[in-house]
Design a protein around this motif. Sequence first.
Motif, PDB file in Angstrom:
ATOM      1  N   GLY A 143      11.652   5.363  10.633  1.00  0.00           N
ATOM      2  CA  GLY A 143      11.223   6.548  12.113  1.00  0.00           C
ATOM      3  C   GLY A 143       9.701   5.456  12.307  1.00  0.00           C
ATOM      4  O   GLY A 143       9.756   4.688  11.961  1.00  0.00           O
ATOM      5  N   VAL A 144       9.691   5.572  13.816  1.00  0.00           N
ATOM      6  CA  VAL A 144       8.299   5.159  13.762  1.00  0.00           C
ATOM      7  C   VAL A 144       7.006   5.646  12.723  1.00  0.00           C
ATOM      8  O   VAL A 144       6.069   4.627  12.275  1.00  0.00           O
ATOM      9  CB  VAL A 144       7.945   5.756  15.472  1.00  0.00           C
ATOM     10  N   PRO A 145       7.016   6.921  12.584  1.00  0.00           N
ATOM     11  CA  PRO A 145       6.069   7.353  11.892  1.00  0.00           C
ATOM     12  C   PRO A 145       6.462   6.620  10.523  1.00  0.00           C
ATOM     13  O   PRO A 145       5.296   5.939   9.697  1.00  0.00           O
ATOM     14  CB  PRO A 145       5.532   8.396  11.457  1.00  0.00           C
ATOM     15  N   GLU A 146       7.061   6.617   9.875  1.00  0.00           N
ATOM     16  CA  GLU A 146       7.063   5.631   8.597  1.00  0.00           C
ATOM     17  C   GLU A 146       7.279   4.200   8.487  1.00  0.00           C
ATOM     18  O   GLU A 146       6.563   3.748   7.612  1.00  0.00           O
ATOM     19  CB  GLU A 146       8.627   6.150   8.125  1.00  0.00           C
ATOM     20  N   GLY A 147       7.880   3.153   9.906  1.00  0.00           N
ATOM     21  CA  GLY A 147       7.574   2.095  10.056  1.00  0.00           C
ATOM     22  C   GLY A 147       5.695   1.743  10.398  1.00  0.00           C
ATOM     23  O   GLY A 147       5.333   1.414   9.723  1.00  0.00           O
ATOM     24  N   LEU A 148       5.248   2.557  10.732  1.00  0.00           N
ATOM     25  CA  LEU A 148       3.757   2.535  10.791  1.00  0.00           C
ATOM     26  C   LEU A 148       3.544   2.197  10.059  1.00  0.00           C
ATOM     27  O   LEU A 148       1.991   1.919   9.372  1.00  0.00           O
ATOM     28  CB  LEU A 148       3.210   2.903  11.975  1.00  0.00           C
ATOM     29  N   LEU A 149       3.198   3.844   8.786  1.00  0.00           N
ATOM     30  CA  LEU A 149       2.718   3.252   7.628  1.00  0.00           C
ATOM     31  C   LEU A 149       2.807   2.688   6.596  1.00  0.00           C
ATOM     32  O   LEU A 149       1.993   2.025   6.148  1.00  0.00           O
ATOM     33  CB  LEU A 149       3.103   4.772   7.197  1.00  0.00           C
ATOM     34  N   ALA A 150       4.497   1.746   6.495  1.00  0.00           N
ATOM     35  CA  ALA A 150       4.730   1.095   6.089  1.00  0.00           C
ATOM     36  C   ALA A 150       3.446  -0.197   6.323  1.00  0.00           C
ATOM     37  O   ALA A 150       3.366  -0.841   5.401  1.00  0.00           O
ATOM     38  CB  ALA A 150       6.277  -0.071   6.035  1.00  0.00           C
ATOM     39  N   VAL A 151       3.690  -0.877   7.905  1.00  0.00           N
ATOM     40  CA  VAL A 151       2.867  -1.853   8.069  1.00  0.00           C
ATOM     41  C   VAL A 151       1.107  -1.804   7.489  1.00  0.00           C
ATOM     42  O   VAL A 151       0.802  -2.468   6.138  1.00  0.00           O
ATOM     43  CB  VAL A 151       3.115  -2.406   9.587  1.00  0.00           C
ATOM     44  N   VAL A 152       1.032  -0.552   7.741  1.00  0.00           N
ATOM     45  CA  VAL A 152      -0.290  -0.405   6.845  1.00  0.00           C
ATOM     46  C   VAL A 152      -0.520  -0.254   5.708  1.00  0.00           C
ATOM     47  O   VAL A 152      -1.821  -0.891   5.002  1.00  0.00           O
ATOM     48  CB  VAL A 152      -1.092   1.464   8.157  1.00  0.00           C
ATOM     49  N   LEU A 153       0.350   0.626   4.927  1.00  0.00           N
ATOM     50  CA  LEU A 153       0.030   0.095   3.857  1.00  0.00           C
ATOM     51  C   LEU A 153       0.084  -1.205   3.356  1.00  0.00           C
ATOM     52  O   LEU A 153      -0.805  -1.655   1.688  1.00  0.00           O
ATOM     53  CB  LEU A 153       1.724   0.697   3.147  1.00  0.00           C
ATOM     54  N   ALA A 154       0.637  -1.527   3.614  1.00  0.00           N
ATOM     55  CA  ALA A 154       0.879  -3.368   3.378  1.00  0.00           C
ATOM     56  C   ALA A 154      -0.518  -4.580   3.457  1.00  0.00           C
ATOM     57  O   ALA A 154      -0.897  -4.893   2.670  1.00  0.00           O
ATOM     58  CB  ALA A 154       2.407  -4.496   3.751  1.00  0.00           C
ATOM     59  N   THR A 155      -0.616  -3.746   4.936  1.00  0.00           N
ATOM     60  CA  THR A 155      -2.071  -4.588   5.467  1.00  0.00           C
ATOM     61  C   THR A 155      -3.252  -4.454   4.679  1.00  0.00           C
ATOM     62  O   THR A 155      -4.070  -5.205   4.677  1.00  0.00           O
ATOM     63  CB  THR A 155      -2.064  -4.749   6.792  1.00  0.00           C
ATOM     64  N   VAL A 156      -3.667  -3.460   4.191  1.00  0.00           N
ATOM     65  CA  VAL A 156      -4.417  -2.639   3.540  1.00  0.00           C
ATOM     66  C   VAL A 156      -4.276  -2.854   1.858  1.00  0.00           C
ATOM     67  O   VAL A 156      -5.351  -3.510   0.990  1.00  0.00           O
ATOM     68  CB  VAL A 156      -4.636  -1.343   3.235  1.00  0.00           C
ATOM     69  N   THR A 157      -3.325  -3.006   1.128  1.00  0.00           N
ATOM     70  CA  THR A 157      -2.992  -3.641   0.001  1.00  0.00           C
ATOM     71  C   THR A 157      -3.073  -4.865  -0.646  1.00  0.00           C
ATOM     72  O   THR A 157      -4.197  -5.767  -0.729  1.00  0.00           O
ATOM     73  CB  THR A 157      -0.945  -3.904  -0.260  1.00  0.00           C
ATOM     74  N   GLY A 158      -2.926  -6.093   1.128  1.00  0.00           N
ATOM     75  CA  GLY A 158      -3.315  -6.997   0.483  1.00  0.00           C
ATOM     76  C   GLY A 158      -4.916  -7.265   0.952  1.00  0.00           C
ATOM     77  O   GLY A 158      -5.629  -8.576   0.478  1.00  0.00           O
ATOM     78  N   ARG A 159      -5.476  -6.387   1.697  1.00  0.00           N
ATOM     79  CA  ARG A 159      -7.141  -6.869   1.285  1.00  0.00           C
ATOM     80  C   ARG A 159      -7.714  -5.676   0.136  1.00  0.00           C
ATOM     81  O   ARG A 159      -8.763  -6.722  -0.289  1.00  0.00           O
ATOM     82  CB  ARG A 159      -7.784  -6.038   2.979  1.00  0.00           C
ATOM     83  N   THR A 160      -7.010  -4.971  -0.583  1.00  0.00           N
ATOM     84  CA  THR A 160      -7.965  -4.356  -1.450  1.00  0.00           C
ATOM     85  C   THR A 160      -7.347  -5.332  -2.192  1.00  0.00           C
ATOM     86  O   THR A 160      -8.442  -5.509  -3.304  1.00  0.00           O
ATOM     87  CB  THR A 160      -6.616  -2.890  -1.598  1.00  0.00           C
ATOM     88  N   ALA A 161      -6.991  -6.379  -3.285  1.00  0.00           N
ATOM     89  CA  ALA A 161      -6.465  -7.545  -3.607  1.00  0.00           C
ATOM     90  C   ALA A 161      -7.747  -8.173  -3.428  1.00  0.00           C
ATOM     91  O   ALA A 161      -8.349  -9.364  -4.706  1.00  0.00           O
ATOM     92  CB  ALA A 161      -5.595  -7.895  -3.195  1.00  0.00           C
ATOM     93  N   VAL A 162      -8.941  -8.305  -2.389  1.00  0.00           N
ATOM     94  CA  VAL A 162      -9.518  -8.818  -2.456  1.00  0.00           C
ATOM     95  C   VAL A 162     -10.458  -8.629  -3.141  1.00  0.00           C
ATOM     96  O   VAL A 162     -11.673  -9.059  -4.055  1.00  0.00           O
ATOM     97  CB  VAL A 162      -9.882  -9.832  -0.858  1.00  0.00           C
ATOM     98  N   LEU A 163     -10.608  -7.264  -3.184  1.00  0.00           N
ATOM     99  CA  LEU A 163     -11.944  -6.821  -3.902  1.00  0.00           C
ATOM    100  C   LEU A 163     -11.619  -6.617  -5.389  1.00  0.00           C
ATOM    101  O   LEU A 163     -12.704  -7.551  -6.369  1.00  0.00           O
ATOM    102  CB  LEU A 163     -12.207  -5.252  -3.679  1.00  0.00           C
TER     103      LEU A 163
END
Length: 269
Positions: A143-163
Amino acid sequence: MSAVPRQEAGSGGLLAALGVFSVLPVPARARIPGPGVLGWLPVVGLVLGALACLPALLVWRGGGQGAPLLAAALVVTALALLTRGLHLDATADLADGLGSGRPAEQALAIMRRPEVGAFAVAALVCTLLIQVTALAAVLGDAGVPEGLLAVVLATVTGRTAVLHAASRPAAPGSSLGVLVAGSGSPVLRWAATAVLLAAAVGAKLAVGGSLPAALWWAAAVVVGLAAAAVLARHAARRLGGVNGDVFGALVETGTTVALVVLAAAVTWT
């Protein structure tokens, strides 16, 4: 992901991070990065992930309605535009440098060249293809909320890797100083990781997912960070340290792998 020279009056806040790592308009003074700016990267990922989903809503309504493949392509394109292609360019540079098989000094020189080699093209094509198709699988089942959260989860994961990579020494010739300063503490990176894991589980449960499905979302974070850590270790060993190109490639690697695991969750739950 080019290094930024040190400037005395820089800010280490969220506005500075948005000014350095995105095209979002911020006051000119805030664009000068200061110590600690790298620590805001996960928040930048959250903001960019949410904004990148907006074009997808034109062609996708969730629940099997709309065009999930086109929506995924729009999200990935929006992310590239919102970051000026910064991380994709870094991925290409790192692929050429590591793919050359040359000693560290020569590999770094190759990474600084404006030309794009075969390894760069292959890395970009594979990265974008996997991101779009993996996200399409997620959106096709969400659904829309789940899809949006999945995108955010992936983009935050990539940037947490830099830390996590920020604790490594800088490669010769890299001017990462002002970006890394104050951002490589174990407390910061593990606190950010713990919050991200808790948010992954909580977000999936909040949209009606089961506990096994929520654990898949946590696995997306863990596997994404692990894949980025392997790349960071290999790059640091080959180049004598990390630099802006390594950081940018880690963003794309963590994001891509997280999306693949989220797509696997659609198949197995």
